[in-house]
Design an enzyme around this catalytic site. Structure first.
Site, PDB file in Angstrom:
ATOM      1  N   TYR A 155     -17.575  -6.246   7.788  1.00 46.75           N
ATOM      2  CA  TYR A 155     -17.242  -6.817   6.464  1.00 46.75           C
ATOM      3  C   TYR A 155     -17.167  -8.338   6.557  1.00 46.75           C
ATOM      4  O   TYR A 155     -17.811  -9.064   5.780  1.00 46.75           O
ATOM      5  CB  TYR A 155     -15.913  -6.236   5.966  1.00 46.75           C
ATOM      6  CG  TYR A 155     -15.359  -6.980   4.768  1.00 46.75           C
ATOM      7  CD1 TYR A 155     -15.900  -6.791   3.500  1.00 46.75           C
ATOM      8  CD2 TYR A 155     -14.304  -7.896   4.916  1.00 46.75           C
ATOM      9  CE1 TYR A 155     -15.405  -7.478   2.405  1.00 46.75           C
ATOM     10  CE2 TYR A 155     -13.808  -8.587   3.824  1.00 46.75           C
ATOM     11  CZ  TYR A 155     -14.358  -8.378   2.570  1.00 46.75           C
ATOM     12  OH  TYR A 155     -13.876  -9.075   1.490  1.00 46.75           O
TER      13      TYR A 155
ATOM     14  N   LYS B 189     -19.643 -11.566   5.043  1.00 50.36           N
ATOM     15  CA  LYS B 189     -19.254 -12.761   4.272  1.00 50.36           C
ATOM     16  C   LYS B 189     -19.785 -14.019   4.948  1.00 50.36           C
ATOM     17  O   LYS B 189     -20.304 -14.921   4.294  1.00 50.36           O
ATOM     18  CB  LYS B 189     -17.721 -12.824   4.158  1.00 50.36           C
ATOM     19  CG  LYS B 189     -17.110 -11.686   3.369  1.00 50.36           C
ATOM     20  CD  LYS B 189     -17.541 -11.737   1.928  1.00 50.36           C
ATOM     21  CE  LYS B 189     -17.001 -10.592   1.110  1.00 50.36           C
ATOM     22  NZ  LYS B 189     -17.571 -10.517  -0.240  1.00 50.36           N
TER      23      LYS B 189
ATOM     24  N   SER C 297     -14.159 -14.636   2.120  1.00 53.24           N
ATOM     25  CA  SER C 297     -12.865 -14.090   2.549  1.00 53.24           C
ATOM     26  C   SER C 297     -12.324 -14.865   3.743  1.00 53.24           C
ATOM     27  O   SER C 297     -13.097 -15.367   4.572  1.00 53.24           O
ATOM     28  CB  SER C 297     -13.063 -12.618   2.937  1.00 53.24           C
ATOM     29  OG  SER C 297     -11.954 -12.154   3.656  1.00 53.24           O
TER      30      SER C 297
HETATM   31  N1  LIG Z   1      -9.374  -8.084  -3.093  1.00 53.20           N
HETATM   32  C1  LIG Z   1      -9.168  -9.009  -2.164  1.00 53.20           C
HETATM   33  O1  LIG Z   1      -8.040  -9.251  -1.719  1.00 53.20           O
HETATM   34  C2  LIG Z   1     -10.348  -9.796  -1.618  1.00 53.20           C
HETATM   35  C3  LIG Z   1     -10.128 -10.701  -0.578  1.00 53.20           C
HETATM   36  C4  LIG Z   1     -11.210 -11.438  -0.087  1.00 53.20           C
HETATM   37  C5  LIG Z   1     -12.466 -11.287  -0.658  1.00 53.20           C
HETATM   38  N2  LIG Z   1     -12.657 -10.390  -1.659  1.00 53.20           N
HETATM   39  C6  LIG Z   1     -14.011 -10.248  -2.215  1.00 53.20           C
HETATM   40  O2  LIG Z   1     -13.951 -10.381  -3.628  1.00 53.20           O
HETATM   41  C7  LIG Z   1     -14.963  -9.575  -4.226  1.00 53.20           C
HETATM   42  C8  LIG Z   1     -14.337  -8.699  -5.296  1.00 53.20           C
HETATM   43  O3  LIG Z   1     -13.336  -7.887  -4.700  1.00 53.20           O
HETATM   44  P1  LIG Z   1     -12.552  -6.802  -5.575  1.00 53.20           P
HETATM   45  O4  LIG Z   1     -11.250  -6.570  -4.900  1.00 53.20           O
HETATM   46  O5  LIG Z   1     -12.596  -7.192  -7.000  1.00 53.20           O
HETATM   47  O6  LIG Z   1     -13.490  -5.530  -5.330  1.00 53.20           O
HETATM   48  P2  LIG Z   1     -13.949  -4.358  -6.342  1.00 53.20           P
HETATM   49  O7  LIG Z   1     -14.454  -3.240  -5.498  1.00 53.20           O
HETATM   50  O8  LIG Z   1     -12.882  -4.092  -7.336  1.00 53.20           O
HETATM   51  O9  LIG Z   1     -15.179  -5.046  -7.100  1.00 53.20           O
HETATM   52  C9  LIG Z   1     -16.465  -5.147  -6.533  1.00 53.20           C
HETATM   53  C10 LIG Z   1     -17.465  -4.732  -7.594  1.00 53.20           C
HETATM   54  O10 LIG Z   1     -18.787  -4.892  -7.068  1.00 53.20           O
HETATM   55  C11 LIG Z   1     -19.582  -3.815  -7.543  1.00 53.20           C
HETATM   56  N3  LIG Z   1     -20.707  -3.679  -6.609  1.00 53.20           N
HETATM   57  C12 LIG Z   1     -20.662  -3.343  -5.289  1.00 53.20           C
HETATM   58  N4  LIG Z   1     -21.902  -3.370  -4.775  1.00 53.20           N
HETATM   59  C13 LIG Z   1     -22.746  -3.729  -5.776  1.00 53.20           C
HETATM   60  C14 LIG Z   1     -24.133  -3.952  -5.861  1.00 53.20           C
HETATM   61  N5  LIG Z   1     -24.949  -3.753  -4.805  1.00 53.20           N
HETATM   62  N6  LIG Z   1     -24.672  -4.354  -7.038  1.00 53.20           N
HETATM   63  C15 LIG Z   1     -23.897  -4.523  -8.138  1.00 53.20           C
HETATM   64  N7  LIG Z   1     -22.551  -4.317  -8.127  1.00 53.20           N
HETATM   65  C16 LIG Z   1     -21.999  -3.920  -6.956  1.00 53.20           C
HETATM   66  C17 LIG Z   1     -18.647  -2.618  -7.577  1.00 53.20           C
HETATM   67  O11 LIG Z   1     -19.091  -1.604  -8.451  1.00 53.20           O
HETATM   68  C18 LIG Z   1     -17.340  -3.280  -8.042  1.00 53.20           C
HETATM   69  O12 LIG Z   1     -17.202  -3.232  -9.446  1.00 53.20           O
HETATM   70  C19 LIG Z   1     -15.622  -8.787  -3.106  1.00 53.20           C
HETATM   71  O13 LIG Z   1     -16.828  -9.435  -2.743  1.00 53.20           O
HETATM   72  C20 LIG Z   1     -14.606  -8.885  -1.991  1.00 53.20           C
HETATM   73  O14 LIG Z   1     -15.209  -8.788  -0.723  1.00 53.20           O
HETATM   74  C21 LIG Z   1     -11.633  -9.637  -2.150  1.00 53.20           C
END
Ligand SMILES: NC(=O)c1ccc[n+]([C@@H]2O[C@H](COP(=O)([O-])OP(=O)(O)OC[C@H]3O[C@@H](n4cnc5c(N)ncnc54)[C@H](O)[C@@H]3O)[C@@H](O)[C@H]2O)c1
Length: 326
Positions: free
Chosen positions: A142, A146, A118
């Protein structure tokens, strides 16, 4: 040749779009997810293996069954505010458990590992555009999680793992096919909240601070379409496949352009054809006035460039929120 890719967090927002992109490219995504935050309806392009990234035995079973050549690791908790209230929970789920996944990838001879990082790792920007060379100075547990996984991947390179960390800016939009999109609970992201407010599906939006040193006082962010993000993961796998040495590299994934929160609301109102009800609230601790990525490295090395602008992201968000409400 079909490549099997283990996609952790594949039932989530970005992960489901990554699975779709992999399948469309002829590869086989195996979704590995607890479904704690994800949705089984979002797993449409390959098998779902329910499991936790911290569960060594379950990982060994799934790696042995599918023999993935690559891992795309998106699983984790994602809320900055919650991480401030529950730092240990975030560090355990996002860091300690990622260590277990990295160890499993090494045990099972994975050739390429891509991690969802991120732009939050940069903390308060010292430059107008954030390049990958900017100091790493996380402001929340958070963001710290990362940075720590990136560091662990750097160390794992010495044990034979080739990896890339993709530092997303603000993921937005939804797949044009209309069967997957953002479905977080609670939803904390701007575009779906603005869409819901405009469509009468949710409460008035609260602007978190309007006294920032920006032209209109609201924060400036860099929004990137989730399908463009998904495409970048495939390019990162290709890029890692062409590497001859083990190592770890980070890439920014954004649009390279910033829009203020007020501009995003005005654009949502224009496209929805109705105002976005909103009210002004206080700043949220830890928010930077401006976060915009320098994406030259991803353009140059991955051959990636974002194709869908803010208007496309808003149109897709509005369509998806309407559909979800039915
Ligand atoms: N959405 C954004 O704008 C954004 C920005 C920067 C980084 N990210 C990163 O991208 C990734 C995905 O984000 P997202 O928005 O799709 O989130 P999301 O919550 O929709 O998806 C994350 C998934 O991980 C699963 N999960 C969590 N902990 C787990 C574990 N211990 N074992 C197995 N599965 C597990 C959850 O059930 C979920 O389906 C994350 O790592 C997030 O930090 C997202």
């Amino acid at each position: 040749m079909t490549v099997t890719v283990l996609v952790t967090g594949g039932a989530g927002y970005i992960g489901s779009h990554v699975c779709k992109a992999l399948a469309e490219a002829g590869d086989k995504p195996v979704c590995y997810d607890t479904l704690e935050k994800g949705h089984d309806w979002a797993v449409q392009w390959g098998p779902l293996e329910r499991g936790d990234i911290g569960d060594k035995a379950r990982l060994d079973e799934v790696f042995a069954r599918h023999r993935p050549r690559a891992v795309i690791h998106l699983a984790g908790y994602i809320e900055v505010g919650e991480s401030v209230r529950q730092p240990e929970r975030y560090l355990h789920n996002n860091v300690t458990k990622s260590d277990a996944l990295i160890d499993a990838a090494l045990r099972h001879d994975v050739e390429a590992f891509v991690f969802s990082s991120s732009c939050a790792v940069y903390g308060l920007p010292q430059t107008d555009l954030l390049a990958e060379t900017h100091a790493i100075a996380p402001l929340s547990p958070y963001a710290e999680s990362k940075a720590r996984v990136e560091q662990a991947l750097g160390e794992a390179a010495g044990r034979g793992l080739r990896s890339a960390s993709l530092r997303y800016f603000n993921a937005a939009g939804a797949d044009s096919g209309g069967t997957i999109g953002e479905a977080h609970d609670p939803e904390t992201h701007l575009l779906p909240l603005a869409a819901d407010a405009a469509l009468g599906l949710g409460p008035a939006l609260t602007l978190l601070g309007t006294d920032y040193p920006t032209p209109d006082g609201s924060c400036i962010r860099d929004f990137v379409h989730v399908s463009d993000l998904a495409d970048a993961h495939l390019r990162a796998l290709d890029w890692l496949g062409r590497r001859t040495a083990n190592g770890h590299e980070a890439f920014n994934l954004g649009s390279g352009a910033g829009y203020s929160v007020r501009q995003a609301l005005a654009e949502t109102a224009r496209i929805a054809g109705t105002p976005v009800p909103h009210e002004v609230g206080p700043r949220r601790p830890g928010d930077s006035p401006k976060l915009v990525g320098d994406i030259a490295k991803a353009r140059r090395e991955l051959g990636w460039s974002p194709q869908r602008d803010l208007a496309a992201q808003i149109e897709d968000t509005l369509r998806w929120r309407r559909k979800m409400s039915r």
